[in-house]
Enzyme design. Structure first.
Site, short mmCIF file in Angstrom:
data_model
loop_
_atom_site.label_atom_id
_atom_site.label_comp_id
_atom_site.label_asym_id
_atom_site.label_seq_id
_atom_site.Cartn_x
_atom_site.Cartn_y
_atom_site.Cartn_z
N ASP A 163 69.31 57.59 74.43
CA ASP A 163 68.68 56.41 73.99
C ASP A 163 67.77 55.75 75.21
O ASP A 163 66.67 55.34 74.83
CB ASP A 163 69.86 55.46 73.65
N ALA A 191 67.53 52.90 70.05
CA ALA A 191 66.80 54.18 69.68
C ALA A 191 67.81 55.18 68.77
O ALA A 191 67.59 55.65 67.80
CB ALA A 191 66.22 54.94 70.65
N ASP A 192 69.06 55.06 69.32
CA ASP A 192 70.14 55.84 68.67
C ASP A 192 70.39 55.19 67.25
O ASP A 192 70.40 56.04 66.16
CB ASP A 192 71.62 55.73 69.26
N MET A 193 70.60 54.09 67.07
CA MET A 193 71.00 53.49 65.83
C MET A 193 69.72 53.41 64.94
O MET A 193 70.11 53.70 63.59
CB MET A 193 71.38 51.93 66.12
N GLY A 196 69.33 57.13 63.81
CA GLY A 196 70.73 57.29 62.69
C GLY A 196 70.29 56.76 61.39
O GLY A 196 70.44 57.48 60.54
#
Length: 419
Positions: A163, A191-193, A196
């Site tokens: 991230d 960025a991860d969320m 996802g």
């Protein structure tokens, strides 16, 4: 209950427990997802699918499992709270897919699945035979979703990413923070969320498309691209004007007055986004004539005089405390709010009443969770099961989904293919 591995008390700050086994959303009921992901972005994507009713079979390394299981402190009863945040409603199978027998088990699962989600770079997918071509050879109608740092094509396709790295590439760090500060990461794995969520959204679209057109579908999600798209409202103005956004502590919005202010005690935020709101603000603070100044007649004029208006607003707001001002502005329909800590957010009665926070309880354990924040037909999704212990569902999945008998399962365990 130990929340961090360091002896602090474990009273959870959630007062709305939700019993395990309650009915949740069922829009994706009957959809089987094989989850090959680890860390945050992939597990968050598959948790979203699980929250909408999909059966998610989480394949984890037989030794160690998901990387996020080891991220801490804080831990809750020895389990990483980061892992617990993004893995509810799943079944965990501890399986060594690098072993030929383990890959055969994976192949059996993939043949019966609707979706596979992975987050390994393209070259690793090919080496493990979890890439689109390998898995769609096993299931010609498979939806294959890949979440990587840079995507499956291009010269960075094989590069690893987290991230933090994606936020730096995207430009968001360069525009975050005060003008005189260093670039700052957003205070959550954004960025991860986002990646996802993009993956889950696209899987849902692919499932809908499959009702009209059979055949495999390949989904390619990149952390850097999801995070960059998050800056759309900063990038597009640059492309159209050439003006490069600069760090300003969040005070350079296209809306003239859209920032934090101090009060007599705690800071608040104000968003005076229209001419009407601007007038309502000055009426609410007892100076309605201020908004009649022709120099402040529209947003463009207010931008030109922003420094003066901000200084005048700040002088007014020092007269009262935050809670008093927020009550006044709520009554006047002026957008304003506090700057909450995480503890404040969790204690927010409105969010609690909406069902955003809850506690899963089972076997004497309590695990805090943050819900979807989505309501359908007036109902919020309810959790079905705890985030799983490593390998807790291995035997049940192999027996119930694949029809393996006890002898075959025992042989796989003896060979250390499963655990």
């Amino acid at each position: 209950m130990n929340v961090n591995g360091e002896g602090l008390p474990g009273d959870l700050p959630i007062q709305a427990p939700a019993e395990e086994g309650r009915q949740g959303f069922s829009q994706l009921s009957g959809t089987v997802v094989v989850d090959l992901t680890t860390s945050v972005a992939g597990p968050y994507a598959t948790m979203l699918l699980a929250d909408f009713g999909a059966t998610v079979i989480k394949i984890e390394r037989a030794t160690g499992g998901d990387d996020a299981r080891h991220w801490g402190p804080p831990f809750l009863d020895g389990e990483s709270l980061w892992f617990l945040a993004v893995n509810r409603n799943k079944k965990s199978v501890a399986l060594d897919i690098t072993d030929p027998e383990g890959y055969a088990v994976l192949a059996d699962l993939v043949a019966r699945a609707d979706v596979v989600v992975t987050n390994q770079p393209a070259d690793i997918q090919k080496r493990l035979k979890t890439d689109f071509e390998s898995l769609t050879a096993l299931n010609g109608d498979l939806i294959h979703a890949s979440i990587t740092g840079f995507g499956l094509t291009g010269h960075r396709a094989a590069w690893t990413c987290y991230d933090l790295i994606a936020e730096g590439y995207s430009g968001v760090m360069d525009v975050t923070g005060a003008a005189d500060s260093a670039p700052q990461k957003i205070g959550t794995p954004a960025a991860d969320m986002l990646a996802g969520q993009d993956a889950a959204m696209t899987v849902m679209a692919a499932l809908l498309n499959r009702e009209r057109q059979k055949g495999p579908q390949q989904i390619d999600i990149a952390l850097v691209e999801s995070m960059t798209r998050f800056l759309t409202c900063r990038i597009t103005p640059y492309l159209g004007s050439g003006d490069v956004p600069k760090r300003s502590g969040g005070t350079d919005s296209v809306i003239a007055i859209y920032q934090a202010f101090e009060t007599a005690d705690d800071p608040i935020t104000l968003g005076l986004g229209t001419d009407g709101i601007f007038r309502r603000f000055w009426k609410a603070v007892g100076n309605p004539d201020y908004a009649d100044n022709p120099a402040f007649s529209n947003n463009g004029e207010r931008r030109r005089h922003r420094a003066r208006i901000v200084a005048d607003i700040q002088d007014v707001l020092f007269d009262k405390g935050a809670s008093e001002w927020l009550d006044i502005f709520a009554a006047a329909r002026v957008p304003a709010g506090p700057i909450n800590s995480v503890a404040d957010v969790v204690a927010d009665r409105h969010l609690q009443d909406r069902g955003l926070f809850f506690t899963l309880e089972a076997g004497g354990r309590k695990v805090p969770q943050v819900g979807l924040g989505i309501q359908v037909n007036g109902e919020s999704g309810k959790p079905r099961s705890m985030p799983p212990a490593l390998g807790s569902d291995t035997d049940a999945v192999l027996n119930q989904f694949l029809g393996y008998d006890a002898e075959k399962i025992a042989a796989l365990r003896t060979a250390e293919t499963i655990s």
